[in-house]
Design a protein around this motif. Structure first.
Motif, PDB file in Angstrom:
ATOM      1  N   ALA A  33      70.077  25.767 -41.295  1.00 24.16           N
ATOM      2  CA  ALA A  33      68.549  26.279 -41.485  1.00 24.16           C
ATOM      3  C   ALA A  33      68.507  27.607 -42.506  1.00 24.16           C
ATOM      4  CB  ALA A  33      68.276  26.766 -39.915  1.00 24.16           C
ATOM      5  N   SER A  34      67.327  27.997 -42.711  1.00 25.39           N
ATOM      6  CA  SER A  34      67.069  29.252 -43.594  1.00 25.39           C
ATOM      7  C   SER A  34      66.017  29.981 -43.255  1.00 25.39           C
ATOM      8  CB  SER A  34      67.317  28.648 -44.975  1.00 25.39           C
ATOM      9  OG  SER A  34      66.246  28.014 -45.165  1.00 25.39           O
ATOM     10  N   VAL A  35      65.918  31.369 -43.776  1.00 24.38           N
ATOM     11  CA  VAL A  35      64.781  32.051 -43.734  1.00 24.38           C
ATOM     12  C   VAL A  35      64.639  32.528 -45.042  1.00 24.38           C
ATOM     13  CG1 VAL A  35      63.707  34.219 -43.085  1.00 24.38           C
ATOM     14  CG2 VAL A  35      64.690  32.897 -41.374  1.00 24.38           C
ATOM     15  N   LYS A  36      63.280  32.373 -45.847  1.00 16.16           N
ATOM     16  CA  LYS A  36      63.120  32.762 -47.169  1.00 16.16           C
ATOM     17  C   LYS A  36      61.835  33.701 -47.008  1.00 16.16           C
ATOM     18  CE  LYS A  36      64.927  28.512 -49.154  1.00 16.16           C
ATOM     19  NZ  LYS A  36      64.486  27.480 -50.030  1.00 16.16           N
ATOM     20  N   ILE A  37      62.099  34.899 -47.792  1.00 21.25           N
ATOM     21  CA  ILE A  37      60.954  36.023 -47.926  1.00 21.25           C
ATOM     22  C   ILE A  37      60.127  35.998 -49.223  1.00 21.25           C
ATOM     23  CG2 ILE A  37      60.611  38.444 -47.680  1.00 21.25           C
ATOM     24  CD1 ILE A  37      62.617  38.465 -45.620  1.00 21.25           C
ATOM     25  N   TYR A  38      59.113  35.670 -49.243  1.00 19.44           N
ATOM     26  CA  TYR A  38      58.358  35.762 -50.860  1.00 19.44           C
ATOM     27  C   TYR A  38      57.438  36.928 -50.554  1.00 19.44           C
ATOM     28  CZ  TYR A  38      60.064  30.964 -51.269  1.00 19.44           C
ATOM     29  OH  TYR A  38      60.792  29.772 -51.167  1.00 19.44           O
ATOM     30  N   SER A  39      57.034  37.532 -51.626  1.00 17.11           N
ATOM     31  CA  SER A  39      56.057  38.395 -52.058  1.00 17.11           C
ATOM     32  C   SER A  39      54.588  37.614 -51.977  1.00 17.11           C
ATOM     33  CB  SER A  39      56.218  39.440 -53.274  1.00 17.11           C
ATOM     34  OG  SER A  39      55.082  39.972 -53.569  1.00 17.11           O
TER      35      SER A  39
ATOM     36  N   THR B  40      51.876  38.402 -53.175  1.00 16.41           N
ATOM     37  CA  THR B  40      51.257  38.301 -54.481  1.00 16.41           C
ATOM     38  C   THR B  40      51.916  37.651 -55.660  1.00 16.41           C
ATOM     39  OG1 THR B  40      52.291  40.410 -54.942  1.00 16.41           O
ATOM     40  CG2 THR B  40      49.969  40.415 -53.987  1.00 16.41           C
ATOM     41  N   ALA B  41      53.141  37.111 -55.374  1.00 20.15           N
ATOM     42  CA  ALA B  41      53.861  36.340 -56.345  1.00 20.15           C
ATOM     43  C   ALA B  41      54.554  35.192 -55.895  1.00 20.15           C
ATOM     44  CB  ALA B  41      55.028  37.435 -57.135  1.00 20.15           C
ATOM     45  N   LEU B  42      53.814  34.398 -55.127  1.00 17.52           N
ATOM     46  CA  LEU B  42      54.408  33.132 -54.527  1.00 17.52           C
ATOM     47  C   LEU B  42      55.366  32.316 -55.292  1.00 17.52           C
ATOM     48  CD1 LEU B  42      51.978  31.922 -51.912  1.00 17.52           C
ATOM     49  CD2 LEU B  42      54.154  32.978 -51.522  1.00 17.52           C
ATOM     50  N   ALA B  43      55.155  32.167 -56.385  1.00 22.92           N
ATOM     51  CA  ALA B  43      55.486  31.308 -57.431  1.00 22.92           C
ATOM     52  C   ALA B  43      56.939  31.919 -57.962  1.00 22.92           C
ATOM     53  CB  ALA B  43      54.951  31.049 -58.758  1.00 22.92           C
ATOM     54  N   ALA B  44      57.284  33.137 -57.673  1.00 22.36           N
ATOM     55  CA  ALA B  44      58.612  33.736 -58.016  1.00 22.36           C
ATOM     56  C   ALA B  44      59.501  33.339 -57.101  1.00 22.36           C
ATOM     57  CB  ALA B  44      58.388  35.121 -57.986  1.00 22.36           C
ATOM     58  N   PRO B  45      60.775  33.573 -57.325  1.00 30.03           N
ATOM     59  CA  PRO B  45      62.012  33.228 -56.451  1.00 30.03           C
ATOM     60  C   PRO B  45      61.946  34.194 -55.049  1.00 30.03           C
ATOM     61  CG  PRO B  45      62.908  33.427 -58.817  1.00 30.03           C
ATOM     62  CD  PRO B  45      61.373  33.704 -58.645  1.00 30.03           C
ATOM     63  N   PRO B  46      62.259  33.681 -54.025  1.00 34.57           N
ATOM     64  CA  PRO B  46      62.207  34.570 -52.937  1.00 34.57           C
ATOM     65  C   PRO B  46      63.149  35.910 -53.117  1.00 34.57           C
ATOM     66  CG  PRO B  46      63.793  32.486 -52.683  1.00 34.57           C
ATOM     67  CD  PRO B  46      62.999  32.555 -53.836  1.00 34.57           C
ATOM     68  N   THR B  47      62.200  37.058 -52.691  1.00 37.73           N
ATOM     69  CA  THR B  47      63.284  38.376 -52.669  1.00 37.73           C
ATOM     70  C   THR B  47      64.205  38.365 -51.868  1.00 37.73           C
ATOM     71  OG1 THR B  47      61.652  38.953 -50.852  1.00 37.73           O
ATOM     72  CG2 THR B  47      60.779  39.310 -53.343  1.00 37.73           C
ATOM     73  N   CYS B  48      64.235  37.651 -50.701  1.00 35.41           N
ATOM     74  CA  CYS B  48      65.636  37.561 -49.697  1.00 35.41           C
ATOM     75  C   CYS B  48      65.623  36.337 -49.268  1.00 35.41           C
ATOM     76  CB  CYS B  48      65.426  38.710 -48.891  1.00 35.41           C
ATOM     77  SG  CYS B  48      66.670  38.928 -47.832  1.00 35.41           S
ATOM     78  N   GLN B  49      66.892  35.790 -48.925  1.00 37.85           N
ATOM     79  CA  GLN B  49      66.961  34.604 -48.314  1.00 37.85           C
ATOM     80  C   GLN B  49      68.253  34.597 -47.242  1.00 37.85           C
ATOM     81  OE1 GLN B  49      66.795  31.166 -50.695  1.00 37.85           O
ATOM     82  NE2 GLN B  49      68.464  31.696 -51.965  1.00 37.85           N
ATOM     83  N   LYS B  50      68.285  33.762 -46.396  1.00 40.54           N
ATOM     84  CA  LYS B  50      69.475  33.901 -45.430  1.00 40.54           C
ATOM     85  C   LYS B  50      69.636  32.263 -44.883  1.00 40.54           C
ATOM     86  CE  LYS B  50      72.803  36.227 -43.315  1.00 40.54           C
ATOM     87  NZ  LYS B  50      73.885  37.179 -43.703  1.00 40.54           N
ATOM     88  N   THR B  51      70.803  31.857 -44.895  1.00 42.40           N
ATOM     89  CA  THR B  51      71.197  30.458 -44.307  1.00 42.40           C
ATOM     90  C   THR B  51      72.010  30.412 -42.995  1.00 42.40           C
ATOM     91  OG1 THR B  51      72.903  29.983 -45.722  1.00 42.40           O
ATOM     92  CG2 THR B  51      70.676  29.324 -46.551  1.00 42.40           C
ATOM     93  N   PHE B  52      71.793  29.814 -42.026  1.00 45.82           N
ATOM     94  CA  PHE B  52      72.741  29.835 -40.870  1.00 45.82           C
ATOM     95  C   PHE B  52      72.636  28.534 -40.013  1.00 45.82           C
ATOM     96  CE2 PHE B  52      69.133  32.762 -40.752  1.00 45.82           C
ATOM     97  CZ  PHE B  52      68.096  32.028 -40.282  1.00 45.82           C
ATOM     98  N   PHE B  53      73.449  28.389 -39.436  1.00 50.89           N
ATOM     99  CA  PHE B  53      73.565  27.077 -38.393  1.00 50.89           C
ATOM    100  C   PHE B  53      73.189  27.609 -36.961  1.00 50.89           C
ATOM    101  CE2 PHE B  53      76.354  25.680 -41.757  1.00 50.89           C
ATOM    102  CZ  PHE B  53      76.113  24.592 -42.030  1.00 50.89           C
ATOM    103  N   LYS B  54      72.825  26.638 -35.846  1.00 49.28           N
ATOM    104  CA  LYS B  54      72.384  26.620 -34.751  1.00 49.28           C
ATOM    105  C   LYS B  54      71.023  27.225 -34.887  1.00 49.28           C
ATOM    106  CE  LYS B  54      76.833  27.241 -32.362  1.00 49.28           C
ATOM    107  NZ  LYS B  54      77.645  28.074 -31.455  1.00 49.28           N
ATOM    108  N   ALA B  55      70.170  26.929 -35.528  1.00 50.43           N
ATOM    109  CA  ALA B  55      68.958  27.338 -35.515  1.00 50.43           C
ATOM    110  C   ALA B  55      67.874  26.258 -35.679  1.00 50.43           C
ATOM    111  CB  ALA B  55      68.811  28.195 -36.858  1.00 50.43           C
TER     112      ALA B  55
END
Length: 639
Positions: free
Chosen positions: A195-201, A203-218
Motif C-alpha cells: 500500500a502507499s500514501v501519496k501527497i500532491y499539491s 494547485t500542481a496535480l500534474a507534478a510528482p507527489p511532494t511526499c509518499q510512503k509505502t507499507f504493508f498490512k494496509a
C-alpha cells in the motif's frame, strides 16, 4: 461589530427534532417549527450559520441563530446532506435508481444554499465517500471517481473539470485544510503489492507527489490532517488479523508525514496492540494517541513524533482536545465503563473525572468549557438522552429523549467565542433539568458485597450447612434425589445432609440394629468383599475404623423416610480415598491425551509420505513423537 453567536445544540429522535439553547437555561428555541414526519438526518454548516434537515419529501434550510426558514427544497428520498465550509453550497445524496430511458441517475446534486438553485449533479453509487471535499476558501472542490481525482471550481460549476489526476489503485482521498491545500491519496494493498500514501499539491496535480510512503498490512486507512494542513497522521489497518487477536483486523502502522516532503517517520508505540484513537491539537504542533491492549496507554507527541507526556494506562479508547487546545478528554466508551478523565494541557494534571456511562457520542462545546455526551440508538435503546457537563465535572443539563439518533453542538469559529481564561473557570449553576432528573431517577441500591454463593445454595441457610458440630439442620429441605451427583449445600441425599468438601458414600444411614436389613441385592462374594473392605467397614459394628464420609442425621427422623436401596458405585472403588481416586482419574485423562497426540502424529506422517506440504507447527509436532512415546511408557503402557 456583529453579535456573538449563541451556544446551541441540535438533536434528532425517532419522533422529534429540535434546537436547544445553551447555558444557563438550555431552553428549546420556540421559533423552530419541527416537521410532522420523522427527519432522516440534520447538519450544521461549518461556520454555524445554517442548519438543515431532510425529511422524506425534501430538505429545509434554516438560519441557525433564530431558526428562521430560508429555503425548502422539494427533493424526495434524500438520505444524506452536507454543507460546504462557508455554507454557500448544499450537497444531497439519494439512493441510485434505474431510469426508464437507461441513462445514469445523477443522485449527487449540489444546490445554492441561499437561492435553492441546482448548480451541478453527478452520479455517485456508493454512500461511502460521497461528499465533495472543499478547500476552506471554497475555491476548489474535489471528488474521487474510480481511480480518477476530479477538481472543480465551485464558482464556475458549469465549466466542468478544471483539473484531474489518475492514480492507479486509489481507494480514498483526503483534502487538507489550510491556505495551501494538499491532497493525500491512499492506495490499498492488493495482490502482494504494498500500500502507499501519496501527497500532491492541489494547485500542481500534474507534478510528482511532494511526499509518499509505502507499507504493508494496509487494506484501509484513517487519515487526519492538522489544522494548518502541514502534516498528516496515517493509521493503516487490515480487515483480518492473522494472529486471531482481534475481530476488527490488525493495526498495520502509525505514520507521521509532512506535506512538504521534508519529514516522515513511523511513530514508535511501546505497547503491543491496536491504536484505538488519535487526535491533533488545534495548535497543529502536537497530537495524542491511545494504543495497546487494555488497559490502553495514552501518550502525547510533538510534531516530530517525540514523546511529550505519558498519561499512563487506563481503560480508554477515545481522546479529544477542546477547540482551544487547553483541555484533553480521555475516555472509555463502547464496551468500556464510560469514565471520562479531563486533563489540563498546561500543567498536565487531572482536572476531574466524569462518569458518563453508556455514552455513544462525545463532543466539546465551541467555547471549550462544556462536554456533551449522548446515548444514541441503535447502539443502546434504553436511557437515551443528552447530558452536558462542565469541564470541572458538575452535570449542567439533562435531556432524556426516547430513541435518540443524533446530537451535536452548533459549530462556532474559535475567534468568534470568548477566549479560554488563564485559570479554568468555575462551573455555573446547573439547569433545573438536573434537579428534576435527580428527583425522578431510580436510586441505585447499595447492597453490601458478600461472599459468592452458587445458584443451588441461594436462599438456604448457608451458615448452618457448613457447621460440622451443629446437629440442627438449616430449615426444611426436600431430598435432592437418589442419583444426584453434586447436591447443593444444606440439602439431603440418601437420608443424610450433604457437607461440601466431604467424600460421598453410597451407603444409606442406618439406625443401630438394622445391619441385617440391606436395601440392595447380594451380588456374591466379590461384592460382599468390597463392602467389607470399603463401605462396610464404616458400619456401626466395625469399631476403630474410619468412616469415608461425614454423616449428619436429618431432622425429625427423616432417615427412615429415605431408607431405600442405593445402586453400587460403578468401578467398585469405594476403598480408595479421594486423593487416590483423583490421581487415578488424572492418569486416565493423560493417557487418553497422549494416545490422541500419537494418532495425530501418525496422520501427519502419512500426509508427509504422500508428498503433502506441512506447516512449520506440524513439523514441530512430528519431532515430539519420541518424547510422547517415552511419556506413554512412563504411564505404564507400551507404545
Amino acid at each position: 461589530m456583529a453579535s456573538q453567536p449563541s451556544q446551541q445544540y441540535a438533536y434528532r429522535a425517532q419522533k422529534s427534532i429540535g434546537l436547544v439553547g445553551g447555558t444557563p437555561n438550555y431552553d428549546h428555541i420556540d421559533s423552530f417549527q419541527p416537521p410532522d414526519v420523522p427527519a432522516r438526518t440534520f447538519k450544521y454548516s461549518s461556520d454555524g450559520r445554517l442548519f438543515a434537515y431532510c425529511i422524506p419529501t425534501g430538505v429545509r434550510i434554516y438560519q441557525a441563530e433564530n431558526a428562521q426558514l430560508l429555503q425548502e427544497l422539494s427533493l424526495p428520498n434524500i438520505v444524506e446532506i452536507s454543507f460546504s465550509p462557508r455554507g454557500t453550497y448544499l450537497s444531497t445524496w439519494e439512493r441510485p435508481v434505474k431510469l426508464e430511458d437507461g441513462s445514469q441517475h445523477k443522485n449527487l446534486r449540489v444546490f445554492s444554499a441561499s437561492t435553492g438553485e441546482e448548480l451541478v449533479a453527478f452520479s455517485q453509487k456508493s454512500l461511502e465517500g460521497w461528499e465533495l471535499q472543499y478547500t476552506i476558501s471554497e475555491s476548489h472542490a474535489v471528488r474521487l471517481v474510480g481511480q480518477e481525482i476530479q477538481v472543480f471550481r465551485p464558482a464556475e460549476w458549469s465549466k466542468g473539470l478544471v483539473d484531474k489526476l489518475k492514480v492507479e489503485g486509489a481507494t480514498s482521498i483526503t483534502l487538507s485544510p489550510g491556505l495551501n491545500p494538499s491532497l493525500a491519496v491512499f492506495v490499498a494493498e492488493k495482490k502482494g503489492q504494498p500500500a502507499s500514501v501519496k501527497i500532491y499539491s492541489l494547485t500542481a496535480l500534474a507534478a510528482p507527489p511532494t511526499c509518499q510512503k509505502t507499507f504493508f498490512k494496509a487494506q484501509r486507512s484513517t487519515i487526519k490532517w492538522n489544522t494548518l494542513g502541514t502534516q498528516v497522521l496515517i493509521l493503516t489497518q487490515t480487515d483480518v488479523d492473522q494472529a486471531n487477536k482481534s475481530y476488527y483486523g490488525e493495526t498495520g502502522g502509525f505514520y507521521l508525514l509532512s506535506a512538504a516532503g521534508n519529514f516522515d517517520c513511523r511513530v514508535t508505540l511501546d505497547k503491543d496492540g491496536p491504536v484505538h484513537d488519535f487526535a491533533w491539537s488545534p495548535n497543529s504542533k502536537e497530537f495524542g494517541v491511545i494504543y495497546g491492549y487494555m488497559p490502553a496507554k495514552t501518550m502525547l507527541f510533538d510534531q516530530r513524533a517525540r514523546t511529550l507526556h505519558d498519561f499512563g494506562t487506563a481503560f480508554c479508547n477515545f481522546i479529544s482536545l477542546n477547540p482551544q487546545g487547553r483541555l484533553i478528554a480521555i475516555a472509555g466508551f463502547g464496551n468500556l465503563a464510560g469514565k471520562v478523565d479531563i486533563y489540563d494541557r498546561r500543567t498536565l494534571t487531572k482536572v476531574t473525572s466524569i462518569d458518563a456511562s453508556n455514552t455513544s457520542h462525545c463532543e466539546w462545546s465551541p467555547d471549550g468549557r462544556f462536554l456533551l455526551t449522548a446515548t444514541l440508538s441503535p447502539r443502546l435503546r434504553v436511557d437515551n438522552g443528552i447530558k452536558v457537563w462542565h469541564c470541572t465535572g458538575p452535570l449542567m443539563h439533562v435531556q432524556l429523549i426516547e430513541e435518540l439518533y443524533q446530537a451535536s453542538w452548533r459549530p462556532i469559529p474559535v475567534d468568534a467565542v470568548p477566549p479560554f481564561p488563564q485559570t479554568i473557570p468555575p462551573a455555573p449553576t446547573p439547569a433545573t433539568s438536573v434537579q428534576q432528573h435527580a428527583a425522578v431517577a431510580k436510586p441505585t441500591p447499595t447492597k453490601p458485597a458478600g461472599a459468592y454463593r452458587p445458584p443451588g445454595a441461594r436462599g438456604l441457610e448457608a451458615s448452618s450447612a457448613y457447621k460440622r458440630e451443629d446437629d440442627t439442620p438449616s430449615g426444611g429441605s426436600t431430598p435432592n434425589g437418589r442419583f444426584s451427583r453434586s447436591p447443593a449445600p444444606g440439602r439431603f441425599q440418601n437420608g443424610r445432609r450433604h457437607v461440601p468438601g466431604a467424600p460421598t458414600s453410597p451407603s444409606p444411614v442406618r439406625q443401630p440394629g438394622d445391619q441385617d436389613k440391606r436395601g440392595r441385592k447380594k451380588k456374591g462374594p466379590r461384592e460382599g468383599g468390597k463392602r467389607e473392605g470399603g463401605a462396610g467397614a464404616g458400619a456401626p459394628g466395625g469399631e476403630g475404623s474410619a468412616r469415608p464420609s461425614i454423616d449428619i442425621p436429618p431432622p425429625n427422623g427423616s432417615a427412615d423416610a429415605v431408607n431405600g436401596s442405593v445402586p453400587p458405585t460403578p468401578g467398585g472403588d469405594n476403598g480408595l480415598d479421594p486423593m487416590a481416586k483423583k490421581v487415578r482419574n488424572l492418569n486416565k485423562k493423560r493417557v487418553l491425551t497422549v494416545v490422541w497426540q500419537l494418532k495425530a502424529i501418525e496422520e501427519l506422517k502419512e500426509k508427509q509420505k504422500k508428498g503433502e506440504r506441512l506447516e512449520a507447527t506440524q513439523l514441530k509436532k512430528i519431532d515430539t513423537e519420541a518424547e510422547i512415546r517415552k511419556e506413554l511408557a512412563g504411564l505404564g503402557l507400551a507404545s
